[in-house]
Design a protein around this motif. Sequence first.
Motif, mmCIF file in Angstrom:
data_model
loop_
_atom_site.group_PDB
_atom_site.id
_atom_site.type_symbol
_atom_site.label_atom_id
_atom_site.label_comp_id
_atom_site.label_asym_id
_atom_site.label_seq_id
_atom_site.Cartn_x
_atom_site.Cartn_y
_atom_site.Cartn_z
ATOM 1 N N THR A 194 -1.407 12.588 11.399
ATOM 2 C CA THR A 194 -2.142 11.580 12.150
ATOM 3 C C THR A 194 -2.876 12.271 13.290
ATOM 4 O O THR A 194 -2.286 13.050 14.031
ATOM 5 C CB THR A 194 -1.188 10.512 12.719
ATOM 6 O OG1 THR A 194 -0.420 9.966 11.650
ATOM 7 C CG2 THR A 194 -1.942 9.416 13.437
ATOM 8 N N TYR B 238 0.821 -1.211 0.000
ATOM 9 C CA TYR B 238 0.000 0.000 0.000
ATOM 10 C C TYR B 238 0.857 1.264 0.000
ATOM 11 O O TYR B 238 0.563 2.230 -0.700
ATOM 12 C CB TYR B 238 -0.941 0.007 1.209
ATOM 13 C CG TYR B 238 -1.885 -1.162 1.209
ATOM 14 C CD1 TYR B 238 -2.924 -1.250 0.299
ATOM 15 C CD2 TYR B 238 -1.717 -2.198 2.119
ATOM 16 C CE1 TYR B 238 -3.780 -2.332 0.288
ATOM 17 C CE2 TYR B 238 -2.566 -3.288 2.120
ATOM 18 C CZ TYR B 238 -3.600 -3.352 1.200
ATOM 19 O OH TYR B 238 -4.441 -4.428 1.198
ATOM 20 N N TYR C 5 -7.353 9.087 12.443
ATOM 21 C CA TYR C 5 -7.449 9.602 11.080
ATOM 22 C C TYR C 5 -6.023 9.860 10.614
ATOM 23 O O TYR C 5 -5.225 10.446 11.348
ATOM 24 C CB TYR C 5 -8.244 10.903 11.057
ATOM 25 C CG TYR C 5 -8.173 11.652 9.748
ATOM 26 C CD1 TYR C 5 -8.897 11.220 8.635
ATOM 27 C CD2 TYR C 5 -7.393 12.792 9.627
ATOM 28 C CE1 TYR C 5 -8.839 11.915 7.432
ATOM 29 C CE2 TYR C 5 -7.331 13.490 8.435
ATOM 30 C CZ TYR C 5 -8.056 13.048 7.338
ATOM 31 O OH TYR C 5 -7.991 13.735 6.153
ATOM 32 N N GLN C 6 -5.704 9.406 9.404
ATOM 33 C CA GLN C 6 -4.367 9.636 8.855
ATOM 34 C C GLN C 6 -4.505 10.098 7.411
ATOM 35 O O GLN C 6 -5.257 9.517 6.631
ATOM 36 C CB GLN C 6 -3.525 8.369 8.940
ATOM 37 C CG GLN C 6 -2.058 8.616 8.729
ATOM 38 C CD GLN C 6 -1.215 7.443 9.208
ATOM 39 O OE1 GLN C 6 -1.593 6.291 9.082
ATOM 40 N NE2 GLN C 6 -0.058 7.744 9.748
ATOM 41 N N LYS C 7 -3.795 11.166 7.087
ATOM 42 C CA LYS C 7 -3.831 11.718 5.733
ATOM 43 C C LYS C 7 -2.398 11.863 5.237
ATOM 44 O O LYS C 7 -1.532 12.366 5.951
ATOM 45 C CB LYS C 7 -4.525 13.077 5.718
ATOM 46 C CG LYS C 7 -4.673 13.659 4.321
ATOM 47 C CD LYS C 7 -5.548 14.891 4.346
ATOM 48 C CE LYS C 7 -5.803 15.381 2.932
ATOM 49 N NZ LYS C 7 -6.780 16.474 2.912
ATOM 50 N N TRP D 246 -4.048 10.823 0.080
ATOM 51 C CA TRP D 246 -4.716 9.591 0.492
ATOM 52 C C TRP D 246 -5.129 9.821 1.932
ATOM 53 O O TRP D 246 -4.375 10.390 2.710
ATOM 54 C CB TRP D 246 -3.758 8.408 0.470
ATOM 55 C CG TRP D 246 -3.421 7.842 -0.865
ATOM 56 C CD1 TRP D 246 -2.493 8.308 -1.735
ATOM 57 C CD2 TRP D 246 -3.987 6.688 -1.475
ATOM 58 N NE1 TRP D 246 -2.440 7.515 -2.848
ATOM 59 C CE2 TRP D 246 -3.343 6.509 -2.715
ATOM 60 C CE3 TRP D 246 -4.968 5.774 -1.094
ATOM 61 C CZ2 TRP D 246 -3.661 5.459 -3.566
ATOM 62 C CZ3 TRP D 246 -5.274 4.734 -1.943
ATOM 63 C CH2 TRP D 246 -4.627 4.590 -3.163
ATOM 64 N N GLU D 247 -6.306 9.340 2.325
ATOM 65 C CA GLU D 247 -6.700 9.451 3.722
ATOM 66 C C GLU D 247 -7.363 8.167 4.184
ATOM 67 O O GLU D 247 -7.986 7.462 3.396
ATOM 68 C CB GLU D 247 -7.596 10.665 3.968
ATOM 69 C CG GLU D 247 -8.881 10.683 3.200
ATOM 70 C CD GLU D 247 -9.659 11.986 3.387
ATOM 71 O OE1 GLU D 247 -9.340 12.785 4.283
ATOM 72 O OE2 GLU D 247 -10.598 12.181 2.631
ATOM 73 N N PHE D 248 -7.185 7.879 5.484
ATOM 74 C CA PHE D 248 -7.675 6.643 6.072
ATOM 75 C C PHE D 248 -8.226 6.928 7.458
ATOM 76 O O PHE D 248 -7.753 7.817 8.154
ATOM 77 C CB PHE D 248 -6.535 5.626 6.258
ATOM 78 C CG PHE D 248 -5.750 5.347 5.017
ATOM 79 C CD1 PHE D 248 -6.147 4.347 4.150
ATOM 80 C CD2 PHE D 248 -4.607 6.074 4.723
ATOM 81 C CE1 PHE D 248 -5.419 4.072 3.003
ATOM 82 C CE2 PHE D 248 -3.875 5.811 3.578
ATOM 83 C CZ PHE D 248 -4.287 4.809 2.712
ATOM 84 N N TRP D 249 -9.203 6.122 7.874
ATOM 85 C CA TRP D 249 -9.695 6.093 9.239
ATOM 86 C C TRP D 249 -9.545 4.655 9.690
ATOM 87 O O TRP D 249 -9.868 3.731 8.945
ATOM 88 C CB TRP D 249 -11.169 6.474 9.315
ATOM 89 C CG TRP D 249 -11.462 7.894 9.013
ATOM 90 C CD1 TRP D 249 -11.673 8.884 9.933
ATOM 91 C CD2 TRP D 249 -11.615 8.496 7.727
ATOM 92 N NE1 TRP D 249 -11.931 10.073 9.281
ATOM 93 C CE2 TRP D 249 -11.896 9.859 7.918
ATOM 94 C CE3 TRP D 249 -11.516 8.039 6.408
ATOM 95 C CZ2 TRP D 249 -12.103 10.751 6.879
ATOM 96 C CZ3 TRP D 249 -11.703 8.922 5.370
ATOM 97 C CH2 TRP D 249 -12.002 10.258 5.608
ATOM 98 N N PHE D 250 -9.047 4.443 10.882
ATOM 99 C CA PHE D 250 -8.915 3.076 11.373
ATOM 100 C C PHE D 250 -8.972 3.071 12.897
ATOM 101 O O PHE D 250 -8.712 4.096 13.538
ATOM 102 C CB PHE D 250 -7.621 2.415 10.864
ATOM 103 C CG PHE D 250 -6.371 3.220 11.090
ATOM 104 C CD1 PHE D 250 -5.649 3.093 12.259
ATOM 105 C CD2 PHE D 250 -5.911 4.083 10.106
ATOM 106 C CE1 PHE D 250 -4.487 3.827 12.452
ATOM 107 C CE2 PHE D 250 -4.746 4.816 10.289
ATOM 108 C CZ PHE D 250 -4.038 4.690 11.474
#
Length: 158
Positions: free
Chosen positions: A131, A80, A111-113, A96-100
Amino acid sequence: MSEEKLSDLVSPEAVINFETGAIKAGTLDSIIKLLPFEMGFCDADDIFRWYSNNPNRVHGRRKEAIGRPVLELHPHVEHYVDKLLKDFHSGARDEWEFWFPKRSGEAGQIYQKFMAVRDENGKYLGCMDVTVNIDLFKGKEGKNTPDTIEEFTAVIPE
């Protein structure tokens, strides 16, 4: 890398000039530590170069990681990370952004971008990540935003 402090690398009194003003290096370092989020940066060669040293980090960082290839630092998600960096280099994407969920077993979300850093001509300079512990921004029962400046100034931190 040795345990160097900012003062060993750049004088805290050195002034950094930006388009929007100037600030001493030591002051900027102190401000970054106060931010309610964490940051990191890898350069155009995908080498990890810097991270903010915020207290109570939710995303672990080690000083030994500085100067190492980013792909070596994330073997469990290397595919990834490689895709993200290739998209940034090529210009296919700029973020790109993610929530986990928190990985420590605690309840809550992170939250991470990731953002491509480019100069004014569009040249790729590297990748910055931010983060955030989303729980810091959730409302707490019994707390609200004051409606007036008088209420605001009357608020005493706990």
